[in-house]
Design a protein around this motif. Structure first.
Motif, mmCIF file in Angstrom:
data_model
loop_
_atom_site.group_PDB
_atom_site.id
_atom_site.type_symbol
_atom_site.label_atom_id
_atom_site.label_comp_id
_atom_site.label_asym_id
_atom_site.label_seq_id
_atom_site.Cartn_x
_atom_site.Cartn_y
_atom_site.Cartn_z
ATOM 1 N N ASP A 26 0.815 -1.217 0.000
ATOM 2 C CA ASP A 26 0.000 0.000 0.000
ATOM 3 C C ASP A 26 0.848 1.266 0.000
ATOM 4 O O ASP A 26 0.315 2.367 0.017
ATOM 5 C CB ASP A 26 -0.916 0.033 1.226
ATOM 6 C CG ASP A 26 -2.105 -0.887 1.076
ATOM 7 O OD1 ASP A 26 -2.425 -1.276 -0.060
ATOM 8 O OD2 ASP A 26 -2.728 -1.217 2.100
ATOM 9 N N PHE A 27 2.168 1.136 0.006
ATOM 10 C CA PHE A 27 3.075 2.285 0.018
ATOM 11 C C PHE A 27 3.081 2.964 -1.341
ATOM 12 O O PHE A 27 3.137 2.299 -2.379
ATOM 13 C CB PHE A 27 4.493 1.824 0.375
ATOM 14 C CG PHE A 27 5.530 2.899 0.262
ATOM 15 C CD1 PHE A 27 5.652 3.866 1.246
ATOM 16 C CD2 PHE A 27 6.401 2.954 -0.822
ATOM 17 C CE1 PHE A 27 6.615 4.856 1.157
ATOM 18 C CE2 PHE A 27 7.368 3.939 -0.914
ATOM 19 C CZ PHE A 27 7.471 4.890 0.077
ATOM 20 N N GLN A 28 3.026 4.280 -1.324
ATOM 21 C CA GLN A 28 3.159 5.076 -2.541
ATOM 22 C C GLN A 28 4.198 6.154 -2.296
ATOM 23 O O GLN A 28 4.121 6.868 -1.300
ATOM 24 C CB GLN A 28 1.834 5.750 -2.910
ATOM 25 C CG GLN A 28 0.751 4.797 -3.296
ATOM 26 C CD GLN A 28 1.031 4.133 -4.632
ATOM 27 O OE1 GLN A 28 1.504 4.751 -5.563
ATOM 28 N NE2 GLN A 28 0.751 2.851 -4.689
ATOM 29 N N LEU A 29 5.170 6.267 -3.155
ATOM 30 C CA LEU A 29 6.142 7.347 -3.075
ATOM 31 C C LEU A 29 5.761 8.366 -4.128
ATOM 32 O O LEU A 29 5.630 8.032 -5.311
ATOM 33 C CB LEU A 29 7.559 6.825 -3.333
ATOM 34 C CG LEU A 29 8.659 7.852 -3.104
ATOM 35 C CD1 LEU A 29 9.915 7.142 -2.589
ATOM 36 C CD2 LEU A 29 8.993 8.647 -4.324
ATOM 37 N N ILE A 30 5.553 9.580 -3.697
ATOM 38 C CA ILE A 30 5.225 10.667 -4.615
ATOM 39 C C ILE A 30 6.304 11.717 -4.468
ATOM 40 O O ILE A 30 6.538 12.245 -3.380
ATOM 41 C CB ILE A 30 3.842 11.263 -4.311
ATOM 42 C CG1 ILE A 30 2.774 10.180 -4.461
ATOM 43 C CG2 ILE A 30 3.566 12.454 -5.220
ATOM 44 C CD1 ILE A 30 1.417 10.586 -3.976
ATOM 45 N N VAL A 77 2.647 10.395 4.942
ATOM 46 C CA VAL A 77 1.200 10.557 5.074
ATOM 47 C C VAL A 77 0.554 9.172 5.100
ATOM 48 O O VAL A 77 0.921 8.303 4.308
ATOM 49 C CB VAL A 77 0.641 11.364 3.882
ATOM 50 C CG1 VAL A 77 -0.852 11.572 3.999
ATOM 51 C CG2 VAL A 77 1.377 12.691 3.744
ATOM 52 N N ASP A 78 -0.418 8.975 5.995
ATOM 53 C CA ASP A 78 -1.081 7.673 6.062
ATOM 54 C C ASP A 78 -2.226 7.583 5.055
ATOM 55 O O ASP A 78 -2.481 8.528 4.299
ATOM 56 C CB ASP A 78 -1.549 7.349 7.483
ATOM 57 C CG ASP A 78 -2.737 8.179 7.948
ATOM 58 O OD1 ASP A 78 -3.361 8.905 7.133
ATOM 59 O OD2 ASP A 78 -3.049 8.118 9.148
ATOM 60 N N ARG A 79 -2.899 6.449 5.056
ATOM 61 C CA ARG A 79 -3.988 6.192 4.106
ATOM 62 C C ARG A 79 -5.125 7.210 4.216
ATOM 63 O O ARG A 79 -5.851 7.450 3.255
ATOM 64 C CB ARG A 79 -4.570 4.805 4.348
ATOM 65 C CG ARG A 79 -3.643 3.672 4.011
ATOM 66 C CD ARG A 79 -4.301 2.337 4.394
ATOM 67 N NE ARG A 79 -3.423 1.226 4.181
ATOM 68 C CZ ARG A 79 -2.686 0.653 5.132
ATOM 69 N NH1 ARG A 79 -2.733 1.111 6.372
ATOM 70 N NH2 ARG A 79 -1.921 -0.361 4.853
ATOM 71 N N SER A 80 -5.286 7.789 5.410
ATOM 72 C CA SER A 80 -6.372 8.752 5.636
ATOM 73 C C SER A 80 -5.976 10.182 5.295
ATOM 74 O O SER A 80 -6.784 11.091 5.409
ATOM 75 C CB SER A 80 -6.804 8.699 7.109
ATOM 76 O OG SER A 80 -7.255 7.414 7.433
ATOM 77 N N LEU A 103 3.127 2.051 9.585
ATOM 78 C CA LEU A 103 1.864 2.447 8.944
ATOM 79 C C LEU A 103 1.306 1.329 8.077
ATOM 80 O O LEU A 103 0.083 1.120 8.023
ATOM 81 C CB LEU A 103 2.060 3.712 8.108
ATOM 82 C CG LEU A 103 2.282 4.996 8.899
ATOM 83 C CD1 LEU A 103 2.563 6.148 7.946
ATOM 84 C CD2 LEU A 103 1.085 5.310 9.786
ATOM 85 N N LEU A 104 2.183 0.588 7.399
ATOM 86 C CA LEU A 104 1.717 -0.505 6.559
ATOM 87 C C LEU A 104 1.098 -1.639 7.384
ATOM 88 O O LEU A 104 0.223 -2.355 6.914
ATOM 89 C CB LEU A 104 2.851 -1.052 5.691
ATOM 90 C CG LEU A 104 3.310 -0.142 4.552
ATOM 91 C CD1 LEU A 104 4.529 -0.733 3.865
ATOM 92 C CD2 LEU A 104 2.186 0.082 3.545
ATOM 93 N N ALA A 105 1.556 -1.776 8.628
ATOM 94 C CA ALA A 105 1.056 -2.835 9.512
ATOM 95 C C ALA A 105 -0.328 -2.503 10.066
ATOM 96 O O ALA A 105 -1.051 -3.401 10.516
ATOM 97 C CB ALA A 105 2.041 -3.064 10.668
ATOM 98 N N GLU A 106 -0.701 -1.232 10.021
ATOM 99 C CA GLU A 106 -2.020 -0.829 10.526
ATOM 100 C C GLU A 106 -3.108 -1.310 9.568
ATOM 101 O O GLU A 106 -2.916 -1.295 8.354
ATOM 102 C CB GLU A 106 -2.105 0.688 10.661
ATOM 103 C CG GLU A 106 -1.218 1.251 11.742
ATOM 104 C CD GLU A 106 -1.322 2.765 11.861
ATOM 105 O OE1 GLU A 106 -2.100 3.383 11.110
ATOM 106 O OE2 GLU A 106 -0.597 3.321 12.692
ATOM 107 N N PRO A 107 -4.238 -1.721 10.129
ATOM 108 C CA PRO A 107 -5.330 -2.190 9.249
ATOM 109 C C PRO A 107 -5.938 -1.065 8.432
ATOM 110 O O PRO A 107 -5.859 0.054 8.692
ATOM 111 C CB PRO A 107 -6.361 -2.762 10.225
ATOM 112 C CG PRO A 107 -5.954 -2.335 11.581
ATOM 113 C CD PRO A 107 -4.553 -1.823 11.507
#
Length: 107
Positions: A26-30, A77-80, A103-107
């Protein structure tokens, strides 16, 4: 980041490694470059350094909105959309990776 910024240039291989290692998660590098007047040089830089992550060129709007004053600045930045970490200057790759893994480990 900018092609003329020594610390930015030094950080790029580490960012590429993160991008490659975390591809498929789910990681995105921008990446946000600050040289709208110098796009050909930015494109050459990306090719010469074998950088494959996405690069967006900012005209100043994002810098103002995020209050970026120094380069490089790394924002996690997280998913939210919540900003968890802001590093100004050369980033601790181990610290950044730990924060990303958390952060990736969080649901």
């Amino acid at each position: 980041w900018a092609t003329w910024c020594g610390p930015c240039v030094a950080t790029m291989p580490y960012m590429q490694n993160l991008y490659t290692e975390l591809e498929g998660t789910d990681f995105q590098l921008i990446s946000l470059n600050v040289e709208p007047h110098n796009r050909p040089a930015v494109e050459r830089f990306m090719v010469e350094k074998n950088l494959t992550f996405p690069v967006f060129v900012d005209t100043g709007e994002a810098q103002r909105a995020l209050k970026i004053r120094m380069f490089p600045t790394t924002i996690l930045v997280d998913r939210s959309g919540y900003i968890h970490k802001v590093d100004v200057g050369v980033t601790s790759v181990a610290g950044l990776r730990g924060a990303i893994d958390g952060l990736l480990a969080e649901p």
